[in-house]
Design a protein around this motif. Sequence first.
Motif, PDB file in Angstrom:
ATOM      1  N   GLN A   1       0.817  -1.227   0.000  1.00 56.84           N
ATOM      2  CA  GLN A   1       0.000   0.000   0.000  1.00 56.84           C
ATOM      3  C   GLN A   1       0.847   1.273   0.000  1.00 56.84           C
ATOM      4  N   GLY A   2       1.909   1.249  -0.767  1.00 56.35           N
ATOM      5  CA  GLY A   2       2.748   2.427  -0.882  1.00 56.35           C
ATOM      6  C   GLY A   2       3.612   2.703   0.327  1.00 56.35           C
ATOM      7  N   LEU A   3       3.839   1.692   1.156  1.00 59.79           N
ATOM      8  CA  LEU A   3       4.646   1.838   2.365  1.00 59.79           C
ATOM      9  C   LEU A   3       5.949   1.044   2.222  1.00 59.79           C
ATOM     10  N   PRO A   4       7.000   1.434   2.957  1.00 62.34           N
ATOM     11  CA  PRO A   4       8.204   0.597   2.979  1.00 62.34           C
ATOM     12  C   PRO A   4       7.870  -0.758   3.587  1.00 62.34           C
ATOM     13  N   PHE A   5       8.645  -1.778   3.228  1.00 63.92           N
ATOM     14  CA  PHE A   5       8.340  -3.092   3.794  1.00 63.92           C
ATOM     15  C   PHE A   5       9.595  -3.924   3.999  1.00 63.92           C
TER      16      PHE A   5
END
Length: 235
Positions: A77-81
């Motif tokens: 969802q467009g977040l770092p991971f």
Amino acid sequence: MTRPASVLAATPPRRPARPLRLWAASAGLAFGLALAGPGLAAEPVTAPSLADALASVEVSADARRITAWVLETADNQGLPFLIVDKTHARVLAYDPAGRLLGTAPVLLGLAEGDISPPGIGDRPLSAITPAERITPAGRFIASLGQNLAGKSILWIDYESALSLHPVVTTRAGERRAQRLATDTPTDNRISWGCVNVPAEFYRDIVHPAFDGAPGVVYILPEHRSLAEVFFPPAG
């Protein structure tokens, strides 16, 4: 493993020789796609030194599959991971666009298993048996917090007191730094359940990536299947 313990955060997260040091982003999205395997098309890699280094890291089939799934579905969802591969005791870090930021060895819970014991986050460490020192599998929304000494850690799951933080070396007999430095993952099971990473990796990769916003942590199972943990049937 209780939240007030010295290595765990006193503040809750913000809501919405051989450790291989690949702690600089230079390969770009093409490298993330290359890791994902043949299911995704990949551009030619333009950073030979990074490519050569990563080629020496054993990336499991499960880690490749989850990487591909995250990139194909935009599950982050467009977040770092982060992807934590328990079987190989290694973490892979990606930016919000899926660019590989780096990889490093990790220390994990002493006991094998994929599910935290009920109420583990509210129990004192003295009440947790060796068989309960589990790093659970799953998908978690993670945010930065602080421990009682004011040092930064990444809360993976606040309720179960699960965090990722720089390696703890206060107990010399546990030889945590030495465990991180060995080539084999067989001696990387030592923590109360939290994920320990090299201090430099946390400082240079994890903290900048999660500073100011949450991210996603995928912890791969070691006993359950990927389908059970990440792809349960609908309904």
